[in-house]
Write an enzyme that holds these catalytic residues in place. Structure first.
Site, PDB file in Angstrom:
ATOM      1  N   ARG A   7       0.845  -1.213   0.000  1.00 31.26           N
ATOM      2  CA  ARG A   7       0.000   0.000   0.000  1.00 31.26           C
ATOM      3  C   ARG A   7       0.875   1.255   0.000  1.00 31.26           C
ATOM      4  NH1 ARG A   7      -2.312   2.388   4.505  1.00 31.26           N
ATOM      5  NH2 ARG A   7      -2.436   0.404   5.614  1.00 31.26           N
ATOM      6  N   TYR A  32     -13.150  18.093 -15.759  1.00 31.43           N
ATOM      7  CA  TYR A  32     -13.787  16.783 -15.879  1.00 31.43           C
ATOM      8  C   TYR A  32     -14.873  16.678 -14.798  1.00 31.43           C
ATOM      9  CZ  TYR A  32     -14.353  11.829 -14.846  1.00 31.43           C
ATOM     10  OH  TYR A  32     -14.883  10.608 -14.557  1.00 31.43           O
ATOM     11  N   ASP A  57      -4.014  19.121 -14.576  1.00 32.69           N
ATOM     12  CA  ASP A  57      -4.390  17.789 -15.051  1.00 32.69           C
ATOM     13  C   ASP A  57      -3.937  17.704 -16.510  1.00 32.69           C
ATOM     14  OD1 ASP A  57      -5.724  15.597 -16.184  1.00 32.69           O
ATOM     15  OD2 ASP A  57      -7.410  15.768 -14.806  1.00 32.69           O
ATOM     16  N   LYS A 101      -6.135   6.591 -19.424  1.00 38.17           N
ATOM     17  CA  LYS A 101      -6.376   7.103 -20.769  1.00 38.17           C
ATOM     18  C   LYS A 101      -5.176   6.813 -21.681  1.00 38.17           C
ATOM     19  CE  LYS A 101     -10.265   8.512 -19.062  1.00 38.17           C
ATOM     20  NZ  LYS A 101     -10.118   8.975 -17.731  1.00 38.17           N
TER      21      LYS A 101
HETATM   22  N1  PLP Z   1      -9.010  13.787 -15.457  1.00 35.78           N
HETATM   23  C1  PLP Z   1      -9.589  13.820 -16.670  1.00 35.78           C
HETATM   24  C2  PLP Z   1      -9.263  14.959 -17.597  1.00 35.78           C
HETATM   25  C3  PLP Z   1     -10.467  12.816 -17.076  1.00 35.78           C
HETATM   26  O1  PLP Z   1     -11.028  12.871 -18.294  1.00 35.78           O
HETATM   27  C4  PLP Z   1     -10.758  11.747 -16.172  1.00 35.78           C
HETATM   28  C5  PLP Z   1     -11.684  10.656 -16.532  1.00 35.78           C
HETATM   29  O2  PLP Z   1     -12.343  10.690 -17.550  1.00 35.78           O
HETATM   30  C6  PLP Z   1     -10.157  11.757 -14.907  1.00 35.78           C
HETATM   31  C7  PLP Z   1      -9.283  12.778 -14.596  1.00 35.78           C
HETATM   32  C8  PLP Z   1     -10.427  10.667 -13.912  1.00 35.78           C
HETATM   33  O3  PLP Z   1      -9.688   9.534 -14.234  1.00 35.78           O
HETATM   34  P1  PLP Z   1     -10.059   8.045 -13.777  1.00 35.78           P
HETATM   35  O4  PLP Z   1     -11.277   7.643 -14.538  1.00 35.78           O
HETATM   36  O5  PLP Z   1      -8.846   7.247 -14.125  1.00 35.78           O
HETATM   37  O6  PLP Z   1     -10.323   8.092 -12.308  1.00 35.78           O
END
Ligand code: PLP
Length: 399
Positions: free
Chosen positions: A68, A121, A191, A216
């Site tokens: 962990r 998001y 991000d 992604k």
């Molecule tokens: N940041 C962005 C720009 C996203 O598009 C997403 C999910 O679509 C996330 C964060 C969250 O990622 P996760 O689905 O791996 O938790």
């Protein structure tokens, strides 16, 4: 409790991105010669005797104790992410949301303020609108960096941005964000999921912490879920301690191995997908069924000039408003053959979705509309199929 921040081998900073993607943070296993990083599937690590255990837990001696907190396969992923983003350290997480919430909770206290710029998001927006306020943390939203410059609240601890943003591909000037945050003594977080370190390296532009949904482009094949935070050793220690030790959002070594594999081909996949997205965006822009295209590579996109400065290519995600609202979006999505109807982005497969009813359905309607997430909006993540096949599929689906 010992925190294992892997060392960053300096010489590889001089490598090109494709060399980094293949080799950074990884070397043949000294024990077996295995070229692929072994999956160390264990929850705990044995120590030789009582005193050795005490030393490891105190951080006086190197060595793993419990997966962990740290794990060798996950550590290889963290080394690679740090090198790809040009940072001293990284922390791997079970998902992008685990990375984002650990970064926020690990660095914020009750009474602090977070300033967000642009659209986020839906999951991140939910953290900002519901979770942080419940913990006594203030959140302010700004439409533009200029607005942030003029109105940054006193006591702002974090400035948070996403670029290009999900789903309307807003491009935020990271250099400006870094400057505003530094002047205010705040930590900047970007991000970088949509751009990936291949297209944009936010730290080189003055951003303190970079977060990713590794689910992604980093995975790239739609078969792994993960996340990462990248930045200084000090900030990563705080984020690791909260995110792993306390919240427990650790990355599995099995997923880490999938992400390591995905990273090796990241630049090749992203480059191919960007070229196809560019061609598709131009085609959509001229199509009578399409009202508006959101793609930073188009000359009339409001963020085009900034994107040209801070991105290597313009990305492989695009969005567009169809004439005819939600019904037109439904018809289009239901008629697609090669492009799969699903959320997520960054896969080898092209994917399309209706953000208003999926990824951004939790946003208050007025905020959603103000952010351009209309009922007519379709988001597409372009994969690595042949561009002429994708073009034919989109044209037949537009009817
Ligand atoms: N940041 C962005 C720009 C996203 O598009 C997403 C999910 O679509 C996330 C964060 C969250 O990622 P996760 O689905 O791996 O938790």
């Amino acid at each position: 409790m010992t925190t294992q921040i892997p060392p960053t081998p300096d010489p590889s900073h001089a490598w090109g991105f494709r060399t980094l993607a293949v080799h950074a943070g990884q070397a043949p296993d000294p024990g077996t010669g295995a070229i692929a990083t072994p999956i160390v599937a264990t929850s705990a690590f044995a120590y030789d005797d009582f005193d050795a255990g005490v030393s490891r837990f105190n951080g006086d001696a190197p060595g793993y104790v419990y997966s962990r907190f740290a794990n060798p396969t996950v550590a290889a992923f963290e080394r690679k992410m740090a090198l790809l983003e040009g940072a001293p350290a990284a922390v791997g997480f079970a998902s992008g949301m685990a990375a984002i919430s650990a970064s926020l909770i690990g660095l914020l206290s009750a009474g602090d303020t977070v300033a967000c710029v642009g659209t986020l998001y839906g999951g991140t927006d939910g953290v900002m609108r519901t979770l942080l306020p419940r913990l006594g943390i203030g959140v302010r939203h700004f439409a533009t960096v200029e607005g942030l410059q003029e109105g940054l609240p006193k006591g702002t601890r974090i400035v948070y941005v996403e670029t290009p943003s999900n789903p309307t591909l807003e491009v935020i000037d990271l250099e400006q964000v870094g400057q505003v945050a530094r002047r205010a003594g705040a930590i900047s977080i970007a991000d970088n999921t949509f751009a990936t370190p291949y297209l944009t390296r936010p730290r080189a532009l003055g951003i303190d912490v970079v977060v990713h949904s590794a689910t992604k482009f980093i995975s790239g094949h739609g078969d792994a879920t993960g996340g990462a935070a990248v930045g200084s050793v000090e900030l990563m220690n705080a984020i690791r301690s909260a995110g792993m030790g306390q919240l427990g959002g650790c990355l599995s070594p099995h997923e880490a191995a999938m992400l390591l594999r995905g990273l090796k081909t990241l630049p090749l996949r992203v480059q191919a997908a960007c070229a196809s997205a560019h061609a598709l965006a131009h085609g959509l822009d001229r199509h009578p069924a399409v009202e508006r295209v959101y793609y930073p590579g188009l000359g009339d996109h409001p963020g085009h000039a900034v994107a040209a400065r801070q991105m290597r290519h313009f990305g492989s995600i695009l969005a567009f408003d169809l004439r005819g609202g939600r019904e037109a979006a439904r018809h289009f999505l239901d008629r697609l053959c090669i492009v799969t109807q699903a959320v997520s982005v960054g896969d080898a497969d092209s994917l399309a979705c209706h953000p208003a009813s999926t990824t951004h359905r939790g946003m208050p309607e007025a905020v959603r509309r103000a952010n351009g997430v209309s009922d007519a909006l379709v988001r597409m993540s372009i994969g690595i199929e042949d561009v002429q096949d994708l073009q034919a599929d989109v044209v037949q689906a537009l009817g």
